[in-house]
Design a protein around this motif. Sequence first.
Motif, PDB file in Angstrom:
ATOM      1  N   GLN A 122      39.749  61.732  34.638  1.00  0.00           N
ATOM      2  CA  GLN A 122      38.781  62.626  34.025  1.00  0.00           C
ATOM      3  C   GLN A 122      37.406  61.983  33.926  1.00  0.00           C
ATOM      4  N   VAL A 133      30.056  65.242  37.624  1.00  0.00           N
ATOM      5  CA  VAL A 133      29.323  66.361  37.025  1.00  0.00           C
ATOM      6  C   VAL A 133      27.938  65.902  36.610  1.00  0.00           C
ATOM      7  N   VAL A 138      26.437  72.866  30.157  1.00  0.00           N
ATOM      8  CA  VAL A 138      27.152  72.849  31.433  1.00  0.00           C
ATOM      9  C   VAL A 138      28.135  71.675  31.482  1.00  0.00           C
ATOM     10  N   VAL A 139      27.667  70.496  31.054  1.00  0.00           N
ATOM     11  CA  VAL A 139      28.530  69.312  31.070  1.00  0.00           C
ATOM     12  C   VAL A 139      29.652  69.477  30.052  1.00  0.00           C
ATOM     13  N   VAL A 199      38.550  71.891  37.381  1.00  0.00           N
ATOM     14  CA  VAL A 199      37.353  71.161  36.966  1.00  0.00           C
ATOM     15  C   VAL A 199      37.734  69.851  36.274  1.00  0.00           C
ATOM     16  N   ASN A 200      39.042  69.700  36.003  1.00  0.00           N
ATOM     17  CA  ASN A 200      39.536  68.477  35.392  1.00  0.00           C
ATOM     18  C   ASN A 200      38.955  68.246  33.995  1.00  0.00           C
ATOM     19  N   PRO A 201      39.156  69.204  33.098  1.00  0.00           N
ATOM     20  CA  PRO A 201      38.563  69.080  31.765  1.00  0.00           C
ATOM     21  C   PRO A 201      39.386  68.145  30.888  1.00  0.00           C
ATOM     22  N   GLU A 202      38.884  67.897  29.687  1.00  0.00           N
ATOM     23  CA  GLU A 202      39.624  67.071  28.747  1.00  0.00           C
ATOM     24  C   GLU A 202      40.289  67.918  27.679  1.00  0.00           C
ATOM     25  N   ASN A 262      33.153  75.057  22.817  1.00  0.00           N
ATOM     26  CA  ASN A 262      32.470  74.773  24.080  1.00  0.00           C
ATOM     27  C   ASN A 262      31.152  75.538  24.169  1.00  0.00           C
ATOM     28  N   SER A 291      35.510  62.540  37.177  1.00  0.00           N
ATOM     29  CA  SER A 291      35.033  63.916  37.235  1.00  0.00           C
ATOM     30  C   SER A 291      33.745  64.034  36.437  1.00  0.00           C
ATOM     31  N   ARG A 325      31.022  72.194  29.021  1.00  0.00           N
ATOM     32  CA  ARG A 325      32.025  73.161  29.451  1.00  0.00           C
ATOM     33  C   ARG A 325      32.855  72.636  30.614  1.00  0.00           C
ATOM     34  N   ALA A 326      32.288  71.655  31.345  1.00  0.00           N
ATOM     35  CA  ALA A 326      33.121  71.024  32.360  1.00  0.00           C
ATOM     36  C   ALA A 326      34.191  70.174  31.692  1.00  0.00           C
ATOM     37  N   ARG A 327      33.893  69.701  30.500  1.00  0.00           N
ATOM     38  CA  ARG A 327      34.871  68.868  29.782  1.00  0.00           C
ATOM     39  C   ARG A 327      35.781  69.691  28.897  1.00  0.00           C
ATOM     40  N   VAL A 328      35.258  70.800  28.400  1.00  0.00           N
ATOM     41  CA  VAL A 328      36.054  71.674  27.531  1.00  0.00           C
ATOM     42  C   VAL A 328      36.191  73.019  28.234  1.00  0.00           C
ATOM     43  N   GLY A 329      37.267  73.209  28.944  1.00  0.00           N
ATOM     44  CA  GLY A 329      37.462  74.428  29.714  1.00  0.00           C
ATOM     45  C   GLY A 329      37.955  75.553  28.843  1.00  0.00           C
ATOM     46  N   LEU A 365      30.662  81.062  32.878  1.00  0.00           N
ATOM     47  CA  LEU A 365      30.025  80.151  31.932  1.00  0.00           C
ATOM     48  C   LEU A 365      31.050  79.169  31.365  1.00  0.00           C
ATOM     49  N   GLY A 366      32.272  79.667  31.114  1.00  0.00           N
ATOM     50  CA  GLY A 366      33.325  78.830  30.552  1.00  0.00           C
ATOM     51  C   GLY A 366      33.725  77.695  31.470  1.00  0.00           C
ATOM     52  N   LEU A 367      33.484  77.883  32.766  1.00  0.00           N
ATOM     53  CA  LEU A 367      33.789  76.806  33.710  1.00  0.00           C
ATOM     54  C   LEU A 367      32.631  75.827  33.819  1.00  0.00           C
ATOM     55  N   GLY A 368      31.554  76.094  33.110  1.00  0.00           N
ATOM     56  CA  GLY A 368      30.416  75.192  33.156  1.00  0.00           C
ATOM     57  C   GLY A 368      29.363  75.580  34.164  1.00  0.00           C
ATOM     58  N   SER A 369      29.302  76.879  34.544  1.00  0.00           N
ATOM     59  CA  SER A 369      28.219  77.292  35.454  1.00  0.00           C
ATOM     60  C   SER A 369      26.923  77.339  34.678  1.00  0.00           C
TER      61      SER A 369
END
Lengths: 425, 462, 306
Positions: A4, A11, C135-136, C219-222, C105, A7, C138-142, B349-353
């Motif tokens: 992680q 990002v 954005v960052v 996305v490999n979130p935490e 998130n 990743s 939400r990549a960590r918290v899906g 948005l939830g995926l980080g877009s």
Amino acid sequence: MPNQMTSRARVEAGLSRRKRKEKIFRASGLLATAIGILFLGIFFSTLVAKGASAFVQTYLLLDVELTAETIAPGGELDLEYADFDGLVRTALRNNFPELSGRNDRRELNRLLSVGAGFQVRDLVVANPDLIGTTQEIWVPAASNVDMLMKGNIDATVDESLRNLSDRQIRWIDTLDQAGRVDLRLNKALFTNGDSREPELAGIRGAMMGSFFMLVVTIALAFPVGVAAAIYLEEFAPKNRWSDLVEVNINNLAAVPSIVFGLLGLAVFINWMGLPRSAPLVGGLVLALLTLPVIIIASRAAIKAVPPSIREAALGLGASKMQVVFHHVMPLAMPGMLTGAIIGMSRALGESAPLLMIGMIAFIVDVPGGFTDPATALPVQIYLWADSPERAFAERTSAAIIVLLAFLLLMNLAAVILRRRMERRW
Amino acid sequence: MHSTTLILLMGFMSIAAFYLGRSRSLAVVGGPGRGKGLHSLPGYHGYFVSIWCVLPPLALLSGWMLVEPGIITAMVVKSLPASQQELPAGELNLLINNIRNLATGDVVSAAINADFQRAADLYNEYNATSRRLLSVLVLGLAALGGALAWRRIHPDLRARNKVETVIRWALIVASSIAVFTTIGIVLSVLFEAIVFFQKVPVSEFLFGTTWSPQTAIRADQVGSSGSFGAVPLFAGTMLITAIAMIVAVPVGLMTAIFLAEYSSARVRGIAKPLLEILAGIPTVVYGFFAALTVAPWVRRVGESAGFEVASESALAAGLVMGIMIIPLVSSLTDDAINAVPSAMRDGALGLGSTRSETMTKVILPAALPGIVGGILLAVSRAIGETMIVVMAAGLAANLTANPFSAVTTVTVQIVTLLVGDQEFDSAKTLAAFALGLMLFIVTLILNIIGLYTVRKYREQYE
Amino acid sequence: MVVASRKAAYHHKDGEMTETLVKKNMSASRTSAVPNYRGQQVELGRETVGNVRCANPFMVAENVNVFYGDNHAIKDVTLEIGKKEVIALIGPSGCGKSTFLRCLNRMNDSIESARVTGNISLDGGDIYDKTLDPVVLRARVGMVFQKPNPFPKSIYDNVAYGPRIHGLAGDRAELDDIVHRSLERAGLLKEVKDRLDDPGTSLSGGQQQRLCIARTIAVNPEVILMDEPCSALDPIATARIEDLMDELCEDYAIVIVTHSMQQAARVSRRVAYFHLGYLVEVDDTDKVFTNPHHKLTEDYITGRIG
């Protein structure tokens, strides 16, 4: 699964690039919105800059001797014989006693509008007691003088490149110093019909033409549109015919307006033999043009009336027709009226179909009825925009300001109606 | 009697009929308090009589008006000397027009002789007789209809049902007027176009590359058919439309996106009404602006960059038309992106877009059918737009793709061909209808596809 | 007692943060009587009952308040979420559990009127820090939503979407690998491996939801937030998702909002009970379900509220 932390690093690595893209995207959105609004700003400012001066007009103050022997030789006012133009010219010449030659006089006379004599005549006709007296009268100056006073003619350029000679400019200066030249409210713009002379041309004829047309349009399009909307929403069975009507109405709303003009020419003028250039025909064409707009708006208004109202009335034993006319229609009326006003404002601004049915003729008289030859405000704008005289450009802008003011008023009325009558269910 | 007076008179009669009918309905049950004995409310009886008093004479009136001119003209023609009766259709028409003008005291384009004057007098006489007859018949029919209906009033008369049936039919007629308008458009344009295509072959019209209808002024002129290859007009229309769309689509799209996604409620509250003003400005005003402000500007800028720019360039007209269409594109785009469920947006948005990624990669692709449908409607609007091109694009039928040169369009030619007095059946005038037919067909196809796409798209998410 | 406390209030435009003085009437807002199912007044405690702390905290919310305009939706909630634990947020409709979830998130950012005060940290870092891009975060918290919301794209593109925008794959092969592994992980690969180019919307509801989970884990979130992920699904599809959660918690912390107490009992290790914006009780799942301390919790799990 990959780590992680890697990743996260990836990002983070791409972040600045994505933020930049985001900024560019946002900025282009802002730019696009600004373009539209900027255009609006440029448009209105040039319009006002060009058109505002048309609301005033240059007049010359002359001491006109209303000598009885010239205008009322037999003691009575003789309009056939009276030479009002001569009186005005003499009055102007009295300011320049040093001029004597024919050419001098002719050149001097060009400072006057051809409407100057008419103005004096109207004054005398209205008040015959003035005969025999000398009156100080403000008469309209020629459009070139007007343009000079408004700064649209550059006195410093070579004489051959402008419409006024050096001498004429000197004369105007002389008059100006004597306090005999002034920019006064341009009443002619609102009281006259069209004219070949810019200083005499007005929009009253066009406004009346537009008025008569809109009367015909609203009288036809509103009842028919509302009736059609009621039928389609409340009574029409769901079948192929009502689908066809539905598709047809939506399409009709998008048919180019000029095609409606062709329809008017072929059907109303050639087939039914109605007169060309008449507000009646214009109104008919515009009624067909605005019908889809009114139907669509009215249907939306009817749809917004909740079914519970209908059920309540039906439950009390009212007939379907009574439900519609006693309950649905009054509740939907504000929406329908709003639609009608929007339709009317579209009709007021429409010009292409009117060109087809001959409402583009040069008409001096103010129309007094539905079958008199007439033109409409937007068509008048088109006609003036085509005129080469510089003074007409100014008047075109003024006419546009008047047209936009009417449109603004109508839309304001629609907005107020919507706000005040709107019901929340 | 003048027809306006006649209609006014009928109006009074109908009002009288209403009150007579109502009072009789009460009378037959024995006075105002006994209304319960009636099947329908007294008012419906009033309407019932009123309808019978007005509808039949109104039908007669409109029928009469429709056939009257034809019959009177035929009768006048019959009275003319035989030599004149055998004139070719065109000249006979001219003669009849002159007779009519003489009769109504208008300007006449021929020498007035005795025959001519007699025909005009006859025309006036027939007209007067016809009107007298019409007045008597209409008023008589009104009285008769009203009286018969009045006599039928009875406690059991189902007046409400009868009145409602009439209203229902009136509603049906109103709703079919839109359909008749379309039919009217098709027929009026089609008939004249067919006459045109008898004079000029369809293939020449559709594929010919020279457009010069000016030679067809006089019917007896050599080569009066002119040259009616409409390709330059189609090309000009497409060039200007393309320029307009290049302006309107990106600007409209980005405006809608900005207002939907980025702007605060306050900015949106100001910007949206301003853009609506843009949509409400009459096209003639845009035309004036294009011709007097934008065209000289384009010319100055173009020439300073070393291009040769016509004073009526396609670019100026296209730019202004593009501005005019911005609100249309942006409102249709706004509808389309609002129809995309917010779950899509949340998901992205939830995926980080970022917002722009959400928009360009998820929402716009999802809204694409709706946007394309909207753009088709905008194209149709641009093709059919008249005043801007009439005022700013010019008349030169050049076959070119150079935006700095002057081109002409289908709508400009329709206006030029039909404005002013021409013989109605000359090839020149008829060409306008052929162009109108093309315009109608093309915009109809675009509209149908556009509206269908937009509707299907909306249904998909409903 | 009126306490004026200086707290960070977050403005929800682009993560910009402004300090705002938040005045609160502590006694009034913390202890209020609410009606229970019989109309009796039940005291809501000032403090959350049970244990808001956990052994290995990963995400920590301290004194979180959320306002939608004038509406005070979340009231002073403090909660710790442990690493690789499944925590269920339960409570009656409108109790604020979804709102709280969306704070984790910053999905509330997109609601203009929403305002969040208090402190939420992820692995020690403040997630409402103005330098932190959502954005960052939400990549960590899906997040997985209530209704399956696959994009109108192919199955492959749905899963590849996250890795693509975040640049997680160096090349096509790596991307293929991520997509396949994510689908595998979501238990969907077997069903869709031959039709990766079909639109995501062509799948059944349960498959769609698993696709959305695959999309999230690509996305490999935490942390994975799940907002009633099974409410739109039938029991069989629900069982599959629940099994999946069991497997996923080996790698991720999972916060799940659910209406179903059975589901909460089956999948979670800890349970947090929300009521009218208050966090009433938090504890290990078996403790809450066998021996709730708070009257409201007891009423809820015995089926008297909600």
